[in-house]
Structures are given as structure tokens and as C-alpha cells.
Enzyme design. Sequence first.
Site, PDB file in Angstrom:
ATOM      1  N   ARG A 223      45.702 -25.566 -21.871  1.00 17.97           N
ATOM      2  CA  ARG A 223      45.672 -23.987 -21.623  1.00 17.97           C
ATOM      3  C   ARG A 223      45.703 -23.301 -22.888  1.00 17.97           C
ATOM      4  NH1 ARG A 223      50.056 -21.039 -20.088  1.00 17.97           N
ATOM      5  NH2 ARG A 223      50.655 -22.644 -18.741  1.00 17.97           N
TER       6      ARG A 223
ATOM      7  N   TYR B 295      28.734  -3.348 -17.296  1.00 15.87           N
ATOM      8  CA  TYR B 295      28.614  -4.072 -16.370  1.00 15.87           C
ATOM      9  C   TYR B 295      29.624  -3.642 -15.311  1.00 15.87           C
ATOM     10  CZ  TYR B 295      29.892  -8.341 -13.662  1.00 15.87           C
ATOM     11  OH  TYR B 295      29.816  -9.446 -12.687  1.00 15.87           O
TER      12      TYR B 295
ATOM     13  N   ASP C 251      30.771  -5.985 -26.303  1.00 18.46           N
ATOM     14  CA  ASP C 251      30.343  -6.920 -25.444  1.00 18.46           C
ATOM     15  C   ASP C 251      28.847  -7.216 -25.952  1.00 18.46           C
ATOM     16  OD1 ASP C 251      29.010  -8.525 -23.303  1.00 18.46           O
ATOM     17  OD2 ASP C 251      30.188  -7.713 -21.891  1.00 18.46           O
TER      18      ASP C 251
ATOM     19  N   LYS D  13      25.741 -16.530 -19.739  1.00 21.54           N
ATOM     20  CA  LYS D  13      24.546 -16.323 -19.883  1.00 21.54           C
ATOM     21  C   LYS D  13      23.772 -16.808 -20.978  1.00 21.54           C
ATOM     22  CE  LYS D  13      25.671 -13.205 -16.548  1.00 21.54           C
ATOM     23  NZ  LYS D  13      27.176 -13.231 -16.283  1.00 21.54           N
TER      24      LYS D  13
HETATM   25  N1  LCS Z   1      29.538  -8.815 -19.623  1.00 20.45           N
HETATM   26  C1  LCS Z   1      28.416  -8.303 -19.300  1.00 20.45           C
HETATM   27  C2  LCS Z   1      27.285  -7.779 -20.123  1.00 20.45           C
HETATM   28  C3  LCS Z   1      28.065  -9.145 -18.024  1.00 20.45           C
HETATM   29  O1  LCS Z   1      26.548  -9.063 -17.870  1.00 20.45           O
HETATM   30  C4  LCS Z   1      28.710  -9.777 -17.502  1.00 20.45           C
HETATM   31  C5  LCS Z   1      28.494 -10.502 -15.988  1.00 20.45           C
HETATM   32  C6  LCS Z   1      30.163  -9.953 -17.749  1.00 20.45           C
HETATM   33  C7  LCS Z   1      30.471  -9.319 -18.949  1.00 20.45           C
HETATM   34  C8  LCS Z   1      31.131 -11.014 -17.048  1.00 20.45           C
HETATM   35  O2  LCS Z   1      30.769 -12.417 -17.205  1.00 20.45           O
HETATM   36  P1  LCS Z   1      31.174 -13.393 -16.078  1.00 20.45           P
HETATM   37  O3  LCS Z   1      32.600 -13.354 -15.663  1.00 20.45           O
HETATM   38  O4  LCS Z   1      30.529 -13.377 -15.004  1.00 20.45           O
HETATM   39  O5  LCS Z   1      31.168 -14.659 -16.924  1.00 20.45           O
HETATM   40  N2  LCS Z   1      27.166 -10.224 -15.620  1.00 20.45           N
HETATM   41  C9  LCS Z   1      26.625 -10.318 -14.185  1.00 20.45           C
HETATM   42  C10 LCS Z   1      25.235  -9.967 -14.105  1.00 20.45           C
HETATM   43  O6  LCS Z   1      24.808  -8.974 -14.698  1.00 20.45           O
HETATM   44  N3  LCS Z   1      24.847 -10.478 -12.867  1.00 20.45           N
HETATM   45  O7  LCS Z   1      25.810 -11.602 -12.608  1.00 20.45           O
HETATM   46  C11 LCS Z   1      27.008 -11.457 -13.595  1.00 20.45           C
END
Ligand code: LCS
Length: 398
Positions: free
Chosen positions: A59, A112, A186, A211
Amino acid sequence: MIDMNKCGFATRQIHVGKHQNSAGALTTPIYQTSTFEFDSVEQGGRRFAGQEPGFIYTRLSNPTTNAAEEKVASLEGGEAALGTASGMGAISGALWTLLKAGDEVVADETLYGCTFSLLSHGMSRYGVQAKFADFAKPEALKEALTSKTKVVYLETPCNPTLKVVDIAAVASVAHAYNPDIKVVVDNTFASPYLQQPLKLGADVVVHSATKYINGHGDVIAGFIVGTSAFIDEVRGFGLKDMTGAVMSPFDAFLIARGLKTLSIRMERHCSNAMAVARWLHDHPAVAKVWYPGLEDFEGYEIAKKQMLLPGGMMSIEMKADRDTTAAALNKLQLCTIAVSLGDAETLVEHPASMTHSTYTPEELAASGIPEGLVRISIGLEDPEDIIADFEQAFASLV
Ligand code: LCS
């Protein structure tokens, strides 16, 4: 000895983070362990006290995770990076380290859905207030800043409208008001290959590594990038004690593997997206294409200034109503109806009912997110096959 800092992006995405291991393995092994042995009680004590380097417990850190972290820090031009269990783990870990009750966050109004929810519904429970402004207008940001503002937060290009925010302009307005404000960006939609916010004046970068960074649709993960002092603080508090959202060694291995091809994947995502965007732009059933690479898109000039290429994400508005549009999208055969983005597969989703369903209809309108918007993450297939699939799906609309 080669100075890695002087090497190009592609060389660093492959070679940074590589350290000798006892077996001489070329790739960093998966150190699938929760804990690490100490030689003695005294050594354990010294490690916990920070008097001796070495691993303690996964952790806190792990050699496989460190390899991925070193790569991401180098590619973003940051001093250090920290892997997290998800993008939301990165965002919450960074924000819980920077904020306490009584503080304010000023955020761009297009975010998001879960980030919007964290800021507007989650952090307010603990006495942190979020205010939203349209960062495309730097004067709107200036008006929202107060002596309580500790964090200015944005995405660019924004999810899901692809609005492009001028990072350098926002950082300069925020820092002119108070140099201690932390500008958090971000960078998920761009990836470090297309855009490096720290070089444009941001203080902290967060990522959903789910992503483009991983790029293969098989991991949920995130990263925080910043100064070594800040990353130490998140590692030792925001992540260790507040969220516990730590990256697993296996996911770190997959990410380090995916990162080796980030630049060539991004080049292909962008060239495919440009071809699809131009085709959709001229399609009679499409009312508007939201893509930073199109000359008539609002963010075109800023994107050209701060991004290497315009990215692989786009959204479209159709002339048909929502049900007719949905029926047409249901005919897609190659492209997949799914959330997430940045994968090899082209993915299509409806933000208002999926990724941005945390917004009320009024909040969607206030944030400039049309109810009928359709978001497309352009994959790595042959562009003519992606276009042919949309052509057959949209045939009934013309
Ligand atoms: N920031 C952005 C710009 C995102 O698009 C997402 C997830 C996150 C943070 C959060 O990331 P995660 O915790 O899912 O790794 N975006 C998503 C989307 O547009 N479709 O499914 C998830």
C-alpha cells in the site's frame, strides 16, 4: 551512461523505470506481494521512520508499481508520480491531500460525471465547497476565486464536450490571484503524449490510466503527478490513510507494458479520429461534430497551441430525436456501445444517460452538455472500416 532525461518520448516510454533485478529479466517482474521481509526488528523500525530506503508494504510502494510511476513521471515532465487503483482514486487522493474543511475548490463546469459528483455532492459533506465556472472565459474563473480557494480544477479536452481549456491562461489567473493555489489538471483525454500540463503552469496532473495510458481496456487505474514533495505527501497520507486506493502490481505491470506503445497508439487514434470527424462533419444526418481538430470547432486554436495532435475523442449531435438516434446507433456492428475510452476498440456512448448521469438535466444544461450528445472514442481499427460501420448505421437517417 545515457541520460534518459535527454531522450525522446518514445525512448522514455520504453526504457524509463527499468531497473536491474536478480534474474536479469528484461521487463520489470510482477512483484505480487503484499509485504516485504525485514532483516531485523530494528531494520523494520528504520524503514517506517524513513531512516533507511527499502520496501515495507505494497500500500506504500512496490517495485512493479514504481516502474510504471517512473515512466509516467518522465512522460508528464513531473518530478514524481503515484499509481492509484482508479482515476477516481487519483482525483480523490490528490484532492484529499490538498483540501480540508473550510477550503474551496473552483472547478471548470464541464467534468467527467463522477468527478462532478465528488466535488458537488461528496466533498461538501466534509466542509469543502466547490464552485463551478466556465474556464473558457478566464474572467469567470477570476470572479470565482476567494481567499479560501486552495485548488483550481479542470479537464482538457473536457469529458464529454471536448471543450478545450487554455491551461497556461488558467494557471496564470489562479497563480496571479494566489501563488499557493494548486492548479490540478485531469489529462486523461489527451494523454502525456499530446499534452503536458505541468509544462504549461499546472501544479498537479491526474489521470484515469484506465484509458490511453494503459490503452488496452483491461485495467482500472490512475496516476497523480507533481513535485516529489507533493507525491510523498499523497503517498504517506492521501493514499495511505485517506483513500487506500492503491494500484495493484499486476495492473502496474500491464500499464508499463501498454505505455511502451503510447506514442504510436496516440498517433493512430488521432489520424483515425481526424478521418472519422471529417466524414461525420459532412454527413447530412449529423448536426454538429465536437472535435478539437476541426477548424470550425471553438477550441481549435487553443488545442493547436497546447496539444501535439487533437486526440482520439469526439462527440456528435444528430439532427434526429433521441429515440431515432438510439435506434441508428444500435445498428453499429464493429463499433461497440460501451463507456470508457482510449481502447483499441471504437466505443460509443450517450453521456446524459451513462457517464454523466450524475448530473441533473438542469446541471447538464448549465454545463453546456446537450442531452442528445453522443460520444465516440475512436479506436485503432482501419479508419475506412469505422466509417463504413457508421455509414450503414446512419443510412436510415438520410
Ligand atoms: N477522469 C476522466 C476525464 C474520466 O473520463 C474518467 C472516467 C475518470 C477521470 C475516472 O477514471 P476511472 O476511475 O474510471 O479510472 N471516465 C469514464 C468514461 O468517460 N466512461 O467510463 C469511465
